[in-house]
Structure formats: C-alpha cells, structure tokens
Design an enzyme around this catalytic site. Sequence first.
Site, PDB file in Angstrom:
ATOM      1  N   ASP A  29     -28.727  17.669   2.044  1.00 41.17           N
ATOM      2  CA  ASP A  29     -29.806  17.582   1.049  1.00 41.17           C
ATOM      3  C   ASP A  29     -29.805  16.224   0.349  1.00 41.17           C
ATOM      4  O   ASP A  29     -28.763  15.596   0.191  1.00 41.17           O
ATOM      5  CB  ASP A  29     -29.636  18.717   0.024  1.00 41.17           C
ATOM      6  CG  ASP A  29     -30.917  18.989  -0.756  1.00 41.17           C
ATOM      7  OD1 ASP A  29     -31.979  18.458  -0.373  1.00 41.17           O
ATOM      8  OD2 ASP A  29     -30.852  19.729  -1.756  1.00 41.17           O
ATOM      9  N   GLY A  30     -30.993  15.794  -0.071  1.00 39.91           N
ATOM     10  CA  GLY A  30     -31.114  14.586  -0.896  1.00 39.91           C
ATOM     11  C   GLY A  30     -31.777  13.406  -0.202  1.00 39.91           C
ATOM     12  O   GLY A  30     -31.798  12.309  -0.758  1.00 39.91           O
ATOM     13  N   HIS A  43     -35.357  10.552   5.452  1.00 44.38           N
ATOM     14  CA  HIS A  43     -35.074  11.367   6.650  1.00 44.38           C
ATOM     15  C   HIS A  43     -34.629  10.460   7.799  1.00 44.38           C
ATOM     16  O   HIS A  43     -33.728  10.797   8.547  1.00 44.38           O
ATOM     17  CB  HIS A  43     -36.306  12.178   7.059  1.00 44.38           C
ATOM     18  CG  HIS A  43     -36.765  13.149   6.005  1.00 44.38           C
ATOM     19  ND1 HIS A  43     -35.899  13.973   5.328  1.00 44.38           N
ATOM     20  CD2 HIS A  43     -38.001  13.428   5.517  1.00 44.38           C
ATOM     21  CE1 HIS A  43     -36.582  14.716   4.458  1.00 44.38           C
ATOM     22  NE2 HIS A  43     -37.865  14.405   4.558  1.00 44.38           N
ATOM     23  N   ARG A 102     -43.763  22.371   3.006  1.00 40.57           N
ATOM     24  CA  ARG A 102     -43.868  20.957   2.578  1.00 40.57           C
ATOM     25  C   ARG A 102     -45.197  20.358   3.054  1.00 40.57           C
ATOM     26  O   ARG A 102     -45.868  20.941   3.904  1.00 40.57           O
ATOM     27  CB  ARG A 102     -42.701  20.165   3.170  1.00 40.57           C
ATOM     28  CG  ARG A 102     -41.387  20.584   2.514  1.00 40.57           C
ATOM     29  CD  ARG A 102     -40.303  19.567   2.737  1.00 40.57           C
ATOM     30  NE  ARG A 102     -39.109  19.984   2.030  1.00 40.57           N
ATOM     31  CZ  ARG A 102     -38.037  19.244   1.852  1.00 40.57           C
ATOM     32  NH1 ARG A 102     -38.002  18.016   2.353  1.00 40.57           N
ATOM     33  NH2 ARG A 102     -36.995  19.700   1.196  1.00 40.57           N
ATOM     34  N   LEU A 122     -16.233  20.017  20.346  1.00 34.42           N
ATOM     35  CA  LEU A 122     -16.973  20.484  19.165  1.00 34.42           C
ATOM     36  C   LEU A 122     -18.346  21.054  19.565  1.00 34.42           C
ATOM     37  O   LEU A 122     -19.023  20.495  20.419  1.00 34.42           O
ATOM     38  CB  LEU A 122     -17.174  19.287  18.218  1.00 34.42           C
ATOM     39  CG  LEU A 122     -18.046  19.487  16.981  1.00 34.42           C
ATOM     40  CD1 LEU A 122     -17.359  20.401  15.969  1.00 34.42           C
ATOM     41  CD2 LEU A 122     -18.371  18.133  16.331  1.00 34.42           C
TER      42      LEU A 122
HETATM   43  C1  IPE Z   1     -32.306  23.100   1.938  1.00 33.81           C
HETATM   44  O1  IPE Z   1     -32.769  21.998   1.244  1.00 33.81           O
HETATM   45  C2  IPE Z   1     -32.757  23.062   3.362  1.00 33.81           C
HETATM   46  C3  IPE Z   1     -32.217  21.979   4.188  1.00 33.81           C
HETATM   47  C4  IPE Z   1     -31.310  21.127   3.827  1.00 33.81           C
HETATM   48  C5  IPE Z   1     -32.742  21.918   5.527  1.00 33.81           C
HETATM   49  P1  IPE Z   1     -34.094  22.047   0.359  1.00 33.81           P
HETATM   50  O2  IPE Z   1     -34.214  20.706  -0.249  1.00 33.81           O
HETATM   51  O3  IPE Z   1     -35.229  22.516   1.168  1.00 33.81           O
HETATM   52  O4  IPE Z   1     -33.710  23.159  -0.720  1.00 33.81           O
HETATM   53  P2  IPE Z   1     -34.347  23.496  -2.126  1.00 33.81           P
HETATM   54  O5  IPE Z   1     -35.817  23.669  -1.907  1.00 33.81           O
HETATM   55  O6  IPE Z   1     -34.078  22.347  -3.029  1.00 33.81           O
HETATM   56  O7  IPE Z   1     -33.652  24.727  -2.572  1.00 33.81           O
HETATM   57  C1  IPE Z   2     -32.978  17.343   2.943  1.00 33.90           C
HETATM   58  O1  IPE Z   2     -33.476  16.387   2.059  1.00 33.90           O
HETATM   59  C2  IPE Z   2     -33.727  17.361   4.257  1.00 33.90           C
HETATM   60  C3  IPE Z   2     -34.582  18.538   4.464  1.00 33.90           C
HETATM   61  C4  IPE Z   2     -34.695  19.554   3.661  1.00 33.90           C
HETATM   62  C5  IPE Z   2     -35.367  18.546   5.675  1.00 33.90           C
HETATM   63  P1  IPE Z   2     -34.740  16.674   1.135  1.00 33.90           P
HETATM   64  O2  IPE Z   2     -35.961  16.286   1.886  1.00 33.90           O
HETATM   65  O3  IPE Z   2     -34.714  18.059   0.641  1.00 33.90           O
HETATM   66  O4  IPE Z   2     -34.486  15.658  -0.053  1.00 33.90           O
HETATM   67  P2  IPE Z   2     -34.684  15.921  -1.610  1.00 33.90           P
HETATM   68  O5  IPE Z   2     -33.930  17.171  -1.952  1.00 33.90           O
HETATM   69  O6  IPE Z   2     -36.149  16.050  -1.839  1.00 33.90           O
HETATM   70  O7  IPE Z   2     -34.098  14.718  -2.248  1.00 33.90           O
HETATM   71 MG    MG Z   3     -33.892  18.943  -0.985  1.00 28.99          MG
END
Ligand code: IPE
Ligand code: IPE
Ligand code: MG
Length: 245
Positions: free
Chosen positions: A19-20, A36, A70, A130
């Site tokens: 995430d992030g 991404h 999204r 792995l």
């Molecule tokens: C969780 O992240 C899903 C993935 C990392 C693929 P999100 O960014 O979608 O989660 P929420 O919406 O903050 O809970």
């Molecule tokens: C995780 O990063 C990737 C996916 C969920 C596909 P995010 O796209 O959720 O990034 P943030 O949370 O908005 O920073």
């Molecule tokens: Mg996220």
Amino acid sequence: MKDKLDHSKIPQHIAIIMDGNGRWAQKKGAMRIFGHKNAMTAVRESIEAAAELGVKYITLYAFSTENWSRPQDEIEALMELLVQAIKDEVPTMMKNNIRLNSIGDVQSLPSKCQQHLEWSKNETKSNTGLTVVLALSYSGRWEITEAVKEIVKKVDQGTLKSEEITPGLIGEYLNTSNIPDPELLIRTSGELRISNFMLWQLAYTELYFTEVLWPDFRKEHLHEAILAYQRRERRFGKTGAQIKP
Ligand code: IPE
Ligand code: IPE
Ligand code: MG
C-alpha cells in the site's frame, strides 16, 4: 539486519498488503500511476529477499475486489502494468526457480491479463523454490462466499454431509487450499487495517505495520519485519509458560 535473523525461524509464508503507491507519487507531485509504475522495484526486492532466506510462499495483494471502484483510467493503467510485469518477470522466475500462482476472481480480469497470467503460471509450474502468489481481484469475503456456495452445492447434491463441515474442510474450499496460512503479514504506508485480505487465513498471523510507502520498500525492510516477527511469542491461545521449551 540480515545477520541478526534466526535462520531456523524464517516464516514459511509471508503475505504483504502493498500500500501507498498513490501517496508516494503525490508526494513527488506526480500522478498516482507513477507510484504504481515505481512499485516493481519493491516487488522484485521482496521476492529476492524472500527467496534468499528460504521462504516458501510470498502472497502479494496487488488488486482487491474493492479496487474495481477506482477511477476507470487508474484501473486500466494498473491492468496494463500487471500484464507487462507478469510477462517481463518470467525469465527471472525461471532463472531463480520461482513459481507463480494466483488467488482471486481471475475471470473478472481483462482477457489479456488472464492470458498472460495463465501462460506465466504454466511456464513456471515445475519450479520448486519460492512460490509467488498474486492476489488479483481478491477479497477475503469474496473467497469465503465462493467456498460457501461450493459447499452448499455438495450438501444439496448429497455428496457432502453437513456434519462433515469442519474448519479444515472449509480451508480446502478456499483459493489457498494447498498453501499454509501466513505466519507474517506486512502492510506498508501506515494504514492499520486488513482491507478484506485473507480473512480466514490470517486467524493467527503476526501483523506488522510500517510507515514505509510501498515503492520505497527494500530487502532490509523485509528483514526488519522478519526480525520483529522472530521476537514475538506466538501462543495460539495457550499461556506463555505452556509454550516455553
Ligand atoms: C488494499 O489497499 C489493497 C491492495 C493493496 C491491493 P487499498 O489502498 O485498496 O486499501 P484501503 O482502501 O485503503 O483500505
Ligand atoms: C496500493 O497503493 C496499490 C493498490 C491498491 C493497487 P494505493 O494505490 O492504494 O496507494 P495509496 O494508498 O492511495 O497511497
Ligand atoms: Mg491504498
């Protein structure tokens, strides 16, 4: 950091909520998709670090059921990146004896993505090192719902008795039927939630949260997470005294 690890206590299965990416890009004044694109280095580093330590499974949450909500252009870009990555990484996976697997509703993915995924899984199926499990269009509630439907169908047909339904049997109907539950879950970006990931399998998993945004995640961050895991006492409902050797 790596030297501090106890090599006899490496988790067999590590799951990661990557995430992030969006925030990483926004901090740089760039579009979310730039984040991404820059996530691949972190993916490669985590896979390499896990393979070096002898981890057997690494599950990467790449796209959730909820992520279909999204903006359409972000979804399309993500799917495009995914197809590219799945294709590009096959030679490296072959070289490093890595097998690719997936969990989630593969049929909901664009057909090009499905084709590349099937091809890559097939190419790498005899590799014995792995296993990388990609969670794609995955959510825990979706997976459990699908399992319930299958089980009910068997009961209706008379091929399964309701008394035979146990936690073990339910586990066999999940996407992860041949994979042990993760001992360690890592979530990056400082969010303290599970976001519908592996709800059944995480029952006794050690949870590790880090502020690091996914595109910045490197081998040493994985080592740090494993070290934290090794310092925990896993009691599984027992008292501390009961589990001391
Ligand atoms: C969780 O992240 C899903 C993935 C990392 C693929 P999100 O960014 O979608 O989660 P929420 O919406 O903050 O809970
Ligand atoms: C995780 O990063 C990737 C996916 C969920 C596909 P995010 O796209 O959720 O990034 P943030 O949370 O908005 O920073
Ligand atoms: Mg996220």
